[in-house]
Design a protein around this motif. Structure first.
Motif, PDB file in Angstrom:
ATOM      1  N   LYS A   9      -4.776   7.075   3.136  1.00  0.00           N
ATOM      2  CA  LYS A   9      -5.994   6.602   2.478  1.00  0.00           C
ATOM      3  C   LYS A   9      -6.970   7.764   2.418  1.00  0.00           C
ATOM      4  CE  LYS A   9      -9.276   2.750   2.683  1.00  0.00           C
ATOM      5  NZ  LYS A   9      -9.657   1.533   3.436  1.00  0.00           N
ATOM      6  N   GLU A  45      -1.375   9.799  -1.748  1.00  0.00           N
ATOM      7  CA  GLU A  45      -2.808   9.529  -1.678  1.00  0.00           C
ATOM      8  C   GLU A  45      -3.119   8.173  -2.311  1.00  0.00           C
ATOM      9  OE1 GLU A  45      -4.661  14.040  -1.733  1.00  0.00           O
ATOM     10  OE2 GLU A  45      -4.967  12.757  -3.483  1.00  0.00           O
ATOM     11  N   TRP A  46      -4.006   7.407  -1.670  1.00  0.00           N
ATOM     12  CA  TRP A  46      -4.411   6.128  -2.273  1.00  0.00           C
ATOM     13  C   TRP A  46      -5.845   5.784  -1.890  1.00  0.00           C
ATOM     14  CZ3 TRP A  46      -5.860   1.850   0.656  1.00  0.00           C
ATOM     15  CH2 TRP A  46      -5.487   1.845   2.008  1.00  0.00           C
ATOM     16  N   SER A  83       0.149   8.202 -11.421  1.00  0.00           N
ATOM     17  CA  SER A  83      -0.707   7.142 -10.902  1.00  0.00           C
ATOM     18  C   SER A  83      -0.003   5.803 -10.991  1.00  0.00           C
ATOM     19  CB  SER A  83      -2.004   7.066 -11.714  1.00  0.00           C
ATOM     20  OG  SER A  83      -2.791   8.216 -11.537  1.00  0.00           O
ATOM     21  N   PHE A  97      -6.010  -1.192  -6.236  1.00  0.00           N
ATOM     22  CA  PHE A  97      -5.813   0.116  -5.614  1.00  0.00           C
ATOM     23  C   PHE A  97      -5.148   1.085  -6.589  1.00  0.00           C
ATOM     24  CE2 PHE A  97      -5.717  -3.162  -2.414  1.00  0.00           C
ATOM     25  CZ  PHE A  97      -6.546  -2.675  -1.413  1.00  0.00           C
ATOM     26  N   HIS A  98      -5.415   2.356  -6.364  1.00  0.00           N
ATOM     27  CA  HIS A  98      -4.715   3.432  -7.073  1.00  0.00           C
ATOM     28  C   HIS A  98      -3.959   4.259  -6.044  1.00  0.00           C
ATOM     29  CE1 HIS A  98      -4.398   7.746  -8.087  1.00  0.00           C
ATOM     30  NE2 HIS A  98      -4.056   7.276  -9.281  1.00  0.00           N
ATOM     31  N   GLY A  99      -2.723   4.626  -6.367  1.00  0.00           N
ATOM     32  CA  GLY A  99      -1.952   5.502  -5.502  1.00  0.00           C
ATOM     33  C   GLY A  99      -1.149   6.491  -6.326  1.00  0.00           C
ATOM     34  N   TYR A 100      -0.923   7.683  -5.772  1.00  0.00           N
ATOM     35  CA  TYR A 100      -0.040   8.663  -6.406  1.00  0.00           C
ATOM     36  C   TYR A 100       1.350   8.516  -5.803  1.00  0.00           C
ATOM     37  CZ  TYR A 100      -3.544  11.267  -9.040  1.00  0.00           C
ATOM     38  OH  TYR A 100      -4.500  11.647  -9.959  1.00  0.00           O
ATOM     39  N   CYS A 101       2.318   8.200  -6.641  1.00  0.00           N
ATOM     40  CA  CYS A 101       3.694   8.021  -6.190  1.00  0.00           C
ATOM     41  C   CYS A 101       4.600   9.037  -6.867  1.00  0.00           C
ATOM     42  CB  CYS A 101       4.185   6.606  -6.521  1.00  0.00           C
ATOM     43  SG  CYS A 101       3.274   5.307  -5.661  1.00  0.00           S
ATOM     44  N   MET A 112       4.428   2.654  -0.808  1.00  0.00           N
ATOM     45  CA  MET A 112       2.980   2.708  -0.998  1.00  0.00           C
ATOM     46  C   MET A 112       2.379   1.306  -0.921  1.00  0.00           C
ATOM     47  SD  MET A 112       0.161   4.460  -1.829  1.00  0.00           S
ATOM     48  CE  MET A 112       0.645   6.019  -2.574  1.00  0.00           C
ATOM     49  N   ARG A 113       2.971   0.353  -1.598  1.00  0.00           N
ATOM     50  CA  ARG A 113       2.462  -1.018  -1.602  1.00  0.00           C
ATOM     51  C   ARG A 113       2.380  -1.573  -0.179  1.00  0.00           C
ATOM     52  NH1 ARG A 113       3.923  -6.319  -1.610  1.00  0.00           N
ATOM     53  NH2 ARG A 113       6.083  -5.819  -1.075  1.00  0.00           N
ATOM     54  N   VAL A 116      -0.384   0.184   1.969  1.00  0.00           N
ATOM     55  CA  VAL A 116      -1.741  -0.265   1.645  1.00  0.00           C
ATOM     56  C   VAL A 116      -2.009  -1.618   2.287  1.00  0.00           C
ATOM     57  CG1 VAL A 116      -3.271  -1.019  -0.221  1.00  0.00           C
ATOM     58  CG2 VAL A 116      -1.880   1.052  -0.508  1.00  0.00           C
TER      59      VAL A 116
END
Length: 202
Positions: A9, A45-46, A83, A97-101, A112-113, A116
């Motif tokens: 995060k 990153e998220w 993204s 939420f936004h995350g880089y995968c 990632m899910r 979070v």
């Protein structure tokens, strides 16, 4: 200089549109930006965004894919990193939420899910030391943060530095990772200073 790549995060609270776009490229100041291998720097990153920003990003371009309550941007940031936007029900409330995968890893989106959800379901609001440092980096204006170079007192290629101010008004740059607990507290907004220190899994 790419090291991170763990799921992390990078901003506490809910980012508005201006902050969201700043967070999309937190590493824009890094030296040799277009020469180094950046996927590991961004992947993982998220941060949380509003429903409005989530919907805005959905409407910009047709998504690369939509899977239930998730969609991925068609334009890749670097390499196979893009993204991914999430609408997740956490404790009965839909949050965004936004995350880089890194889509070269077929497990990255689900990891990632789950990360979070696990983070946001903590029974007591808390922050790890790394989350405190990442928030400070994310919230600091570009003019007061940068990367270590030959002019830095402690030259470590690619390491992040941040401005510290003395009571007399003078400033100096210090490695982000070397901030003391007192310096971290001084850099955090008041509402985050006294949150419990989260235990870090071994």
């Amino acid at each position: 200089m790419s090291t991170p790549s763990a799921i992390r995060k990078v901003y506490q609270g809910v980012a508005d549109r201006h902050q969201m776009f700043r967070l999309f490229d937190r590493h824009a100041q890094r030296p040799h930006r277009f020469e180094d291998d950046a996927p590991a720097l961004y992947a993982g990153e998220w941060f949380e965004i509003t429903e409005r920003e989530h919907d805005y990003m959905f409407e910009i371009l047709p998504p690369l894919w939509i899977r239930g309550s998730m969609f991925a941007m068609r334009e890749f940031l670097t390499g196979s990193v893009t993204s991914v936007f999430f609408a997740l029900r956490i404790d009965g409330v839909i949050r965004h939420f936004h995350g880089y995968c890194d889509l070269s890893d077929g497990r990255s989106v689900e990891q990632m899910r789950l990360a979070v959800i696990e983070s946001e379901r903590r029974p007591v609001r808390s922050m790890t030391r790394d989350e405190r440092l990442e928030h400070i980096w994310s919230a600091t204006a570009d003019a007061y943060r940068g990367y270590s170079d030959e002019t830095s007192p402690q030259y470590l290629p690619g390491q992040r530095v941040i401005a510290l101010y003395s009571g007399a008004g003078s400033s100096r740059m210090k490695l982000l990772d070397d901030l003391t607990d007192d310096e971290i507290a001084a850099k955090l907004p008041v509402q985050l200073r006294h949150l419990a220190r989260a235990a870090v899994a071994a």
